[in-house]
Every structure is written in C-alpha cells, then in structure tokens.
Design a protein around this motif. Sequence first.
Motif: not given
Length: 448
Positions: A97-102, A106-109
Amino acid sequence: MNNVKKIYGIDTLYFFFETNENYDDLFLEILDQLEDIKGKFQKKDIEFENKDLYINLKDMQLNFLGKQEGFYWFKDSNDFFRIGFKDKYKNRGLNDIRVQLQGNGIYTFGISSIIKLLQELLSDYITSYVPVTRVDINCFVQYDLSFIKKDMFVTRKRKYSTINEIGDANNTQTIYIGKEPFKLRIYNKSLELKKSKKFEIMNEYFLNHNFNLEETIFNVEFELHRTHLKQFNINSLEELFANLKNLFITSMNEIKLIDVNSVSSANLSNNKYQAQTHPIWNEIINDFNIDEFLQNSLPLERLKRKISIYDENKFEYEYIALLRKAYINNLTLDTENLNELYFKAKESLKKTTTTKELKKDYIEVDVIHESTNEKENFRLFPDGSLIKPLRTETVANLSDYELLVYLDKTSEKQHLSQRDNHIYQVAYKEAQKRNLLLNISSKEAMQF
C-alpha cells in the motif's frame, strides 16, 4: 531580519503501509468492485474512463485513477490523498500500500488528521510500521529572494554541484541545486500560485499565518528521498517526525547561501568558503519549528465530508453521471419524465422548511468580566468545558452595505488580538477589491 515572517512545514509526503495477513482479502475485494462497475458499462456497450470507476473502502468512496508500476491508484473525492494497492505476490521488494499526501489535505486538515483517517480505513489490513519514501521539508518566507544567483551557493559535496536557474538577468524565479535523492528548490511561490489550482487554499493558509499577499513569498524546500533518509537511520514516519529539525538544519548547512559582499572579489573567485553565510539563511536555520504544523488536526468526521463549491460545471457533471447510472440500471427516462422531475424539485423549494430545532449538546451562557463588565457568549458542555463559539463571516458573500458595516465593526476590535486583526484585514481587502473605500471620508480612510 528579525521581522521576516516564516512558516515551516512539510510540503510533500510519500509513504507505505506495511500490510498484514489479511491484506490479500482487501486486494481481491478491490479488484471485484472494479470489475463489477466495469461490467455494468460493458453490458450496455457504453464506453467508460478511469474516472467512471470507484471503490468503497468502509464508508469512503475512492475514485480510480489508473494503474501504474503495478499499483491500482485511487484518490478521495477531496483530493486530499492518493493511495495505491498492488498484488502482494508481485514485486515483493515493495510494500503493498503506497500513499501520497496532496497539498489540498496538508494545508487544510493537516498531515496528522489524514494519516489517522487512513489508519482507521485500513486498520484490518496494516501493521503499525509506516515506511517513509519521500518528504519535502520547507520554509515559506515573506522575503524577496529573487536576488539569488547560482554562484552564491557553496557546498563541499560534488554531488550537489548540479545547479539550474530559471529567470532573467535581473531576477531569479526558481533555482534547483542537487538531484535525487537530495535536492534544494528555491522558488517564487507568489508567481506559482497565480496559475495553481491551490490558489484559494494557499492564500487562506498564508492569511491565517499573517502573511501579506501583496508582498513576495518565496519557498525554500528540501526534497529528501528514502535512500538519503537512510543515511540518518530514518526509515519510518515516526522516526522522520522525531528528526525533522535536525534534517532541515543539516540540509541548510550542506548547501549554504553566502553573502558575496562579505569577501573580496578575488577571494570570491578563488575560495567562496571564506564568505559568511547570508543573514537570511541564518534566519531560516535558527528559527525552525514545525511542532504547530504537525499538531494541526481536525476530527475525522469533518475530514470525511466533501468540501467543494457547487457550480454549473459541477451540476452538469453530476447530472450526466446520474443519467448514465439510470440507463445502466435499465431505468427509462424520457424528456417528459425529466421535465416533471424538474418542476417537482422547483415546487419543493417553495415549501416551508421545518422550524424544529436541532438537539443541542450545550447550553448558551453569558460570562461577564469583572474588570471591564464586558459580556461574552460561551457554550457550556455536559463535561463542564466552556467554549467560546467561533463566529465568522464569508465576506465575499456580503452585499456592499453589509460589508461596510462588518468592516466598521471589525475595525473597532482589530487591536484586541491577532485573530481579530486577521478578520479585519480580510474584510478590508475585500472592500478594497470592490473599490468601496473610495467613498469613505478622508478622516475614516486614515483609520484604515
């Protein structure tokens, strides 16, 4: 230099989840869901795209993006994160399982909220180990760095000698130093935002940190990949968060911006290492603090709600998707049916909505301050906590008259706190944008 505004944070974060013995069930379920939706289109001989396909993971819908490097990639409806799933029996050298945070998330929640959400969604299929693959640690600075040129940097490591510069003879817009797995980027964030989809999100983020949007904002950002992080014995997210400050300071010392005026021209040509570090570089190094950024988090219930602006394009997209769904499921709708539904919807708007109050889990109370006799409204909750309600106005939705009244009220309180001043500044900029301040008397204008 003491008045330079700075915001430290993480601009990009990629990581894996280590999976457990139950993961294969999840992967097969994902494939089954995709095939079921494809089958509905194929039975009707309807062409479909990746965006027409989706899966449900617990109570969250994830939209299909396509397959790349063996991973089936999905994104949430808010585009807060992207997540990929692969067959556990293929490419066993990678986690499943691979994840990329957008940036939207990042800048809201906040990073902490999104990671917590993902861990909740995948709780039956993952372990507590979260290997990190890339992090971009950055500092947004309210300072014009366009004076920087590529010959103003020193580094003792030859592998960081690759320097690319974008701009003109007088101003630098972007500069890249080094290459993967470690490189530095410095660029004009104000210019980038003019053509960015994150324009509104980032402007709100900067305003909340008291940045002036009319002044230049630059980003100083280090991109660190897994092989570079391993040199510092950093493998997991937990280890990364514990060592962020040291990583950033070490990176700033690996590649230094120098003050070319601190040495003679001859020494600058022969030995730049004698030059002093530029004051702005020292300012950024010495003030690094990311605690507040990492602690920024909101309840998962709020994170799961979709945040969007409903406009004509959104309506058209949903309308077409709804008709396609009706057709695939053998629901026959002709023009007469659709017209009838249109008038039903229109008539329903005329009906009086219920006045029944929602059940509240708090009691409204007024607190009078002994020293000033000023009265403030609070909410008393069953656990005894006393919370002041957050009252905000969306100034863009106010009429001209309402905006001027609101501006007048906020101007009286702007000196009370940093937040009050921020609220006033937002209202003032909206009034300025509408040219409403031209009609204010010179005496009133001086107050602004």
